[in-house]
Design a protein around this motif. Structure first.
Motif, PDB file in Angstrom:
ATOM      1  N   GLU A   1      -4.641   5.342   5.329  1.00 41.28           N
ATOM      2  CA  GLU A   1      -4.106   4.110   4.745  1.00 41.28           C
ATOM      3  C   GLU A   1      -4.250   2.938   5.721  1.00 41.28           C
ATOM      4  OE1 GLU A   1      -0.853   6.263   1.771  1.00 41.28           O
ATOM      5  OE2 GLU A   1      -0.148   5.258   3.594  1.00 41.28           O
ATOM      6  N   TRP A   2      -4.053   3.198   7.003  1.00 48.90           N
ATOM      7  CA  TRP A   2      -4.214   2.140   8.017  1.00 48.90           C
ATOM      8  C   TRP A   2      -5.653   1.630   8.032  1.00 48.90           C
ATOM      9  CZ3 TRP A   2      -7.285   1.612  12.322  1.00 48.90           C
ATOM     10  CH2 TRP A   2      -6.937   0.617  13.233  1.00 48.90           C
TER      11      TRP A   2
ATOM     12  N   PRO B   1      -6.122   1.960  -0.940  1.00 47.90           N
ATOM     13  CA  PRO B   1      -6.267   3.328  -0.446  1.00 47.90           C
ATOM     14  C   PRO B   1      -6.559   4.379  -1.513  1.00 47.90           C
ATOM     15  CG  PRO B   1      -4.408   2.259   0.605  1.00 47.90           C
ATOM     16  CD  PRO B   1      -4.868   1.338  -0.488  1.00 47.90           C
ATOM     17  N   VAL B   2      -5.831   4.372  -2.640  1.00 45.55           N
ATOM     18  CA  VAL B   2      -5.958   5.469  -3.600  1.00 45.55           C
ATOM     19  C   VAL B   2      -7.343   5.494  -4.230  1.00 45.55           C
ATOM     20  CG1 VAL B   2      -5.087   6.443  -5.749  1.00 45.55           C
ATOM     21  CG2 VAL B   2      -3.483   5.574  -4.030  1.00 45.55           C
TER      22      VAL B   2
ATOM     23  N   HIS C   1     -20.480   9.689   9.773  1.00 44.34           N
ATOM     24  CA  HIS C   1     -20.867   8.288   9.789  1.00 44.34           C
ATOM     25  C   HIS C   1     -19.703   7.334   9.518  1.00 44.34           C
ATOM     26  CE1 HIS C   1     -20.664   9.437   5.606  1.00 44.34           C
ATOM     27  NE2 HIS C   1     -20.679   8.158   5.257  1.00 44.34           N
ATOM     28  N   ASP C   2     -18.546   7.865   9.084  1.00 44.47           N
ATOM     29  CA  ASP C   2     -17.509   6.970   8.563  1.00 44.47           C
ATOM     30  C   ASP C   2     -16.122   7.573   8.783  1.00 44.47           C
ATOM     31  OD1 ASP C   2     -16.071   5.035   7.182  1.00 44.47           O
ATOM     32  OD2 ASP C   2     -16.631   5.778   5.199  1.00 44.47           O
ATOM     33  N   LEU C   3     -15.273   6.884   9.540  1.00 49.30           N
ATOM     34  CA  LEU C   3     -13.925   7.368   9.806  1.00 49.30           C
ATOM     35  C   LEU C   3     -13.132   7.568   8.523  1.00 49.30           C
ATOM     36  CD1 LEU C   3     -11.556   8.049  11.686  1.00 49.30           C
ATOM     37  CD2 LEU C   3     -11.078   5.583  11.831  1.00 49.30           C
TER      38      LEU C   3
ATOM     39  N   ASP D   1     -12.300   0.536  18.103  1.00 46.52           N
ATOM     40  CA  ASP D   1     -11.137  -0.308  18.390  1.00 46.52           C
ATOM     41  C   ASP D   1      -9.883   0.204  17.684  1.00 46.52           C
ATOM     42  OD1 ASP D   1      -9.728  -2.443  19.525  1.00 46.52           O
ATOM     43  OD2 ASP D   1     -10.147  -3.765  17.817  1.00 46.52           O
ATOM     44  N   LEU D   2      -9.601   1.472  17.909  1.00 50.26           N
ATOM     45  CA  LEU D   2      -8.438   2.117  17.315  1.00 50.26           C
ATOM     46  C   LEU D   2      -7.272   2.105  18.296  1.00 50.26           C
ATOM     47  CD1 LEU D   2     -10.440   5.131  15.908  1.00 50.26           C
ATOM     48  CD2 LEU D   2      -9.395   3.317  14.528  1.00 50.26           C
TER      49      LEU D   2
END
Length: 276
Positions: free
Chosen positions: A219-220, A229-230, A160-162, A108-109
């Motif tokens: 970051e999104w 994020p960091v 496995h992970d965006l 769902d991007l």
């Protein structure tokens, strides 16, 4: 462009990934990118990418520690060895960009995500073909020297992970390109190879936009998961990238991508421990 036989972007992306011939892969990728931008391809689709992209018989792929480091020399063979190594990186980058578009299409991007990675894929294909032209000018071609498979290993480790993929591929591997390319440009100019130096400068400048896209979508995605994020970047790089990041960093180029030092400096090898 109307005669492309694909019903969706993911179907087309998988076709690029499954094309073994490097130049044909690059040219097909450029056609798909044009079709997506022009609205000929409209559907995202749900075609699943392969675990590994198709590869030609040559170059032979070796473990990274078995591939000799390329030194830039004034001799054509020395410059060709460097350009061959860079062409191999760009070929992998084509596949990495199409893979991220296809592999995470079900998450769902927004359309803008796919617009960005299609553009990255198009840029990488253009870079590869440009380097092939330079190799031809030096009486060489892609496939003449061994190469390593480390870049695709990074893809497999983050399939496995965006968030993990974005942390490692654009924000470690591509960002590293920003650090090392300017010195290559200078050495090529010193060797009198202005055409190759100009090609690498184009690649460097385009890579700034790729790192920016990686940072923006990292970051999104972190914000969508409610993550800071960091600190999330630090955790993911430590989990999915072997070793520490190697300074010195090209801070001006990283700053142009709005990739702040707070992300990468805490993960760096201390300068005093590096060989002089």
């Amino acid at each position: 462009m109307d005669d492309l036989p694909f019903a969706s972007l993911t179907e087309a992306a998988v076709a690029v990934l499954e094309t073994a011939d490097p130049a044909a892969k690059a040219r097909l990728g450029r056609q798909v990118a044009e079709a997506w931008r022009g609205g000929v391809l409209k559907s995202l689709g749900d075609t699943v990418p392969p675990d590994r992209p198709a590869r030609p018989e040559k170059p032979e792929l070796l473990p990274p520690n078995q591939v000799k480091k390329r030194k830039i020399t004034a001799a054509p063979a020395g410059r060709a060895a460097l350009l061959h190594a860079l062409a191999h990186i760009e070929l992998n980058a084509i596949d990495l960009a199409w893979d991220i578009a296809a592999r995470f299409a079900g998450e769902d991007l927004p359309r803008a995500f796919f617009d960005d990675w299609v553009q990255v894929a198009d840029d990488e294909a253009r870079h590869f073909l440009m380097l092939c032209d330079r190799l031809a000018a030096l009486d060489s071609f892609y496939g003449t020297l061994p190469a390593h498979d480390g870049l695709w290993e990074a893809s497999q480790n983050t399939a496995h992970d965006l968030l993990a993929r974005l942390a490692v591929v654009p924000l470690v591997l591509e960002a590293r390109g920003l650090d090392v390319t300017p010195a290559m440009v200078e050495k090529l100019r010193a060797a009198g190879d202005e055409a190759s130096a100009d090609a690498l400068q184009i690649i460097h400048d385009d890579e700034i936009t790729h790192v920016a896209a990686g940072r923006r979508w990292f970051e999104w995605a972190a914000e969508r998961r409610g993550l800071e994020p960091v600190s999330t970047y630090h955790q993911l790089v430590r989990a999915h990238f072997r070793g520490l990041l190697k300074p010195p960093f090209n801070k001006p180029s990283r700053d142009l991508a709005e990739f702040k030092a707070v992300y990468y400096e805490p993960l760096a090898i201390p300068l005093e421990t590096l060989p002089q």
